[in-house]
Design an enzyme around this catalytic site. Structure first.
Site, PDB file in Angstrom:
ATOM      1  N   ASN A 212       0.866  -1.187   0.000  1.00 19.28           N
ATOM      2  CA  ASN A 212       0.000   0.000   0.000  1.00 19.28           C
ATOM      3  C   ASN A 212       0.900   1.233   0.000  1.00 19.28           C
ATOM      4  O   ASN A 212       2.121   1.117   0.050  1.00 19.28           O
ATOM      5  CB  ASN A 212      -0.932  -0.029   1.209  1.00 19.28           C
ATOM      6  N   ASP A 281      -3.883  -6.696   5.745  1.00 25.50           N
ATOM      7  CA  ASP A 281      -4.838  -7.508   6.512  1.00 25.50           C
ATOM      8  C   ASP A 281      -4.842  -8.952   6.009  1.00 25.50           C
ATOM      9  O   ASP A 281      -5.216  -9.866   6.726  1.00 25.50           O
ATOM     10  CB  ASP A 281      -6.254  -6.938   6.377  1.00 25.50           C
ATOM     11  N   LYS A 290       8.578 -18.028  -9.671  1.00 26.49           N
ATOM     12  CA  LYS A 290       7.898 -16.903 -10.306  1.00 26.49           C
ATOM     13  C   LYS A 290       6.657 -17.415 -11.045  1.00 26.49           C
ATOM     14  O   LYS A 290       6.745 -18.427 -11.763  1.00 26.49           O
ATOM     15  CB  LYS A 290       8.864 -16.211 -11.273  1.00 26.49           C
ATOM     16  N   PHE A 325      -3.577   3.885  14.374  1.00 26.22           N
ATOM     17  CA  PHE A 325      -3.894   4.782  13.265  1.00 26.22           C
ATOM     18  C   PHE A 325      -5.067   4.182  12.498  1.00 26.22           C
ATOM     19  O   PHE A 325      -5.297   2.966  12.565  1.00 26.22           O
ATOM     20  CB  PHE A 325      -2.683   4.954  12.344  1.00 26.22           C
ATOM     21  N   LYS A 339     -12.289   1.141  16.304  1.00 27.43           N
ATOM     22  CA  LYS A 339     -10.936   0.562  16.447  1.00 27.43           C
ATOM     23  C   LYS A 339     -10.382   0.844  17.840  1.00 27.43           C
ATOM     24  O   LYS A 339      -9.716   0.003  18.443  1.00 27.43           O
ATOM     25  CB  LYS A 339     -10.005   1.128  15.368  1.00 27.43           C
ATOM     26  N   LYS A 343      -9.606  -2.482  19.787  1.00 31.59           N
ATOM     27  CA  LYS A 343      -8.189  -2.805  19.996  1.00 31.59           C
ATOM     28  C   LYS A 343      -7.683  -2.283  21.350  1.00 31.59           C
ATOM     29  O   LYS A 343      -6.488  -2.286  21.618  1.00 31.59           O
ATOM     30  CB  LYS A 343      -7.346  -2.262  18.839  1.00 31.59           C
TER      31      LYS A 343
HETATM   32  N1  CTP Z   1      -3.060  -3.001  12.273  1.00 37.20           N
HETATM   33  C1  CTP Z   1      -2.262  -4.016  12.797  1.00 37.20           C
HETATM   34  N2  CTP Z   1      -2.270  -5.245  12.219  1.00 37.20           N
HETATM   35  C2  CTP Z   1      -3.049  -5.514  11.174  1.00 37.20           C
HETATM   36  C3  CTP Z   1      -3.878  -4.499  10.641  1.00 37.20           C
HETATM   37  C4  CTP Z   1      -3.849  -3.248  11.230  1.00 37.20           C
HETATM   38  O1  CTP Z   1      -1.538  -3.776  13.756  1.00 37.20           O
HETATM   39  N3  CTP Z   1      -3.035  -6.712  10.653  1.00 37.20           N
HETATM   40  C5  CTP Z   1      -3.034  -1.676  12.929  1.00 37.20           C
HETATM   41  C6  CTP Z   1      -2.574  -0.559  12.015  1.00 37.20           C
HETATM   42  O2  CTP Z   1      -1.186  -0.359  12.127  1.00 37.20           O
HETATM   43  C7  CTP Z   1      -3.335   0.631  12.572  1.00 37.20           C
HETATM   44  C8  CTP Z   1      -4.617   0.026  13.116  1.00 37.20           C
HETATM   45  O3  CTP Z   1      -4.354  -1.349  13.303  1.00 37.20           O
HETATM   46  O4  CTP Z   1      -2.653   1.266  13.624  1.00 37.20           O
HETATM   47  C9  CTP Z   1      -5.802   0.175  12.213  1.00 37.20           C
HETATM   48  O5  CTP Z   1      -5.476  -0.307  10.932  1.00 37.20           O
HETATM   49  P1  CTP Z   1      -6.506  -0.232   9.722  1.00 37.20           P
HETATM   50  O6  CTP Z   1      -5.905  -0.883   8.540  1.00 37.20           O
HETATM   51  O7  CTP Z   1      -7.005   1.182   9.602  1.00 37.20           O
HETATM   52  O8  CTP Z   1      -7.729  -1.052  10.276  1.00 37.20           O
HETATM   53  P2  CTP Z   1      -8.060  -2.583  10.372  1.00 37.20           P
HETATM   54  O9  CTP Z   1      -8.125  -2.934  11.817  1.00 37.20           O
HETATM   55  O10 CTP Z   1      -7.121  -3.381   9.525  1.00 37.20           O
HETATM   56  O11 CTP Z   1      -9.535  -2.603   9.792  1.00 37.20           O
HETATM   57  P3  CTP Z   1     -10.044  -2.198   8.300  1.00 37.20           P
HETATM   58  O12 CTP Z   1      -8.888  -2.481   7.370  1.00 37.20           O
HETATM   59  O13 CTP Z   1     -11.192  -3.111   8.133  1.00 37.20           O
HETATM   60  O14 CTP Z   1     -10.421  -0.769   8.375  1.00 37.20           O
END
Ligand code: CTP
Length: 409
Positions: A212, A281, A290, A325, A339, A343
């Protein structure tokens, strides 16, 4: 005891309140601690303390008027505002607080405040009804949101008007204590930080990956601000390249799984954990070879990764501050709050991502910081400024949660 004050260039703004008599003592104490102080007064302050008192104690001519030049080669208010390590406004009347909150610059003191980039410490002093007036409280709240603004809150007690209540200016010792907190290297040394930043790469095969756009800039800025605060900082650089010799420890990671492992190992003794890295995620099963072009389409199965931030509650020590974040395209505040709760975080820094604005890689950001009891909004601020705000809030929470353990002097 007061190493933070020694050799500092300070500006003491005195506005028109009876508590100005305490500022005379404050000036004397600051001078004794080795600071060099320029006094600037409002016209009304002269009704309480005269020029010669300030002059005798500071060894410098006090200034009251925007058109009074203290050095003809310089522009008075700009030089005064910018050549200082900190500005103290004591006493801070409701009037000067309101002017600073709204950016009104109609005399030397308020013009300096409108140009000041150094830390500004307000010590409000007024009658309880004036202090509790919604306009004054709103102005204080507004000022508190600025990265460089601090308050030495007023105390409750007997007031000059004969009543009793909140509004008595903080004692000079308390103002000096706050000032030392601002020059925080002494105070917050020993606070352990674990900060992550960057974007994970999940490999489909040995050459291709899913990622990303997170650049890691906020993570670097938070690490630098935490370092500046005297912290002991470790940065987990997820495919992000820190500058040469950053002054903090760096551990490099690539994938979500690797990052989870590193965090689990290193977060155990952190007092503050800042999870700004953008973690995938889902991760695909990696092909050993490859993937060759052939079919018109390919499919890949993705598997959910560990939610590092959510799980970190089991890895951190009791009382550790945990910050997350959230980048959202819709329902920013609502999603960030979910969140925060899910969390179990102390606060969430939430970014709105839209077709007009993408925070990834940018130097500025517009965010909402969602706390359990409030939301603070910051528009178009530099990431370094945002980092200072994050660090300031994290340290405040750390002080509270660790029962002052880290705030001992
Ligand atoms: N985060 C994490 N581990 C993951 C996904 C996210 O530690 N596997 C942390 C990110 O670093 C961030 C927070 O969780 O601080 C929120 O991440 P975000 O991607 O916005 O949310 P998700 O919990 O992944 O939910 P969604 O993608 O459904 O919004």
């Amino acid at each position: 005891m007061a190493s933070g004050i020694f050799n500092k260039n300070l500006l003491l703004i005195v506005s028109g309140g009876i508590a100005a008599y305490k500022s005379v003592y404050l000036l004397r104490e600051l001078t004794k601690l080795g600071a060099s102080i320029q006094v600037v007064g409002t016209a009304n302050s002269l009704n309480f303390i005269g020029k010669s008192t300030w002059e005798a104690l500071s060894g410098k001519t006090p200034l009251f008027d925007s058109f009074e030049t203290f050095d003809s080669s310089k522009i008075t208010h700009i030089t005064l505002a910018q050549d200082v390590d900190a500005v103290i406004v004591a006493p801070a009347t409701a009037n000067i607080i309101a002017k600073a909150a709204c950016g009104i610059a109609d005399d030397l003191a308020s013009t300096i405040l409108s140009a000041a980039t150094a830390p500004v410490l307000f010590a409000p002093a007024m009658n309880t009804a004036m202090f509790e007036n919604p306009a004054n409280l709103e102005n204080i709240e507004r000022l508190k949101k600025r990265a460089n603004v601090y308050f030495a809150d007023p105390e409750s007690g007997c007031l000059a008007c004969g009543t009793s209540g909140k509004g008595r200016m903080a004692e000079p010792e308390e103002i000096i204590f706050k000032l030392e907190e601002i020059f925080y290297p002494v105070k917050h040394s020993g606070v352990k930080w674990l900060v992550t930043g960057g974007a994970t790469r999940e490999y489909l095969d040995p050459v291709r990956f899913v990622t990303n756009g997170s650049s890691g800039k906020t993570g670097f800025a938070v690490s630098e601000a935490a370092l500046k605060s005297g912290g002991d900082v470790t940065f987990v650089a997820v495919n992000a390249e820190p500058k040469f010799n950053p002054g903090y420890s760096v551990i490099k990671t690539v994938t979500a799984a690797e990052t989870a492992e590193v965090v689990e190992k290193n977060v155990k003794d952190a007092d503050i954990f800042v999870m700004s890295a953008a973690i995938a995620d889902y991760s695909p099963e990696k092909s050993a070879q490859k993937i060759k072009k052939g079919e018109n389409f390919v499919t890949a199965e993705f598997f959910m990764t560990k939610d590092i931030l959510a799980e970190s509650v089991n890895w951190t020590k009791p009382g550790a501050v945990r910050i997350g974040f959230a980048a959202e395209t819709e329902n920013l505040e609502e999603n960030a709050r979910k969140k925060l709760v899910k969390k179990n975080l102390d606060f969430v820094v939430a970014n709105q991502v839209s077709s007009e604005f993408n925070p990834f890689g940018a130097d500025t950001n517009t965010v909402k910081i969602v706390f359990a009891d409030r939301v603070e909004e910051f528009k178009n601020i530099e990431k370094s400024q945002l980092a200072d705000i994050i660090v300031k809030n994290a340290l405040n929470l750390c002080g509270v949660k660790c029962n002052g353990r880290k705030n001992e002097r």
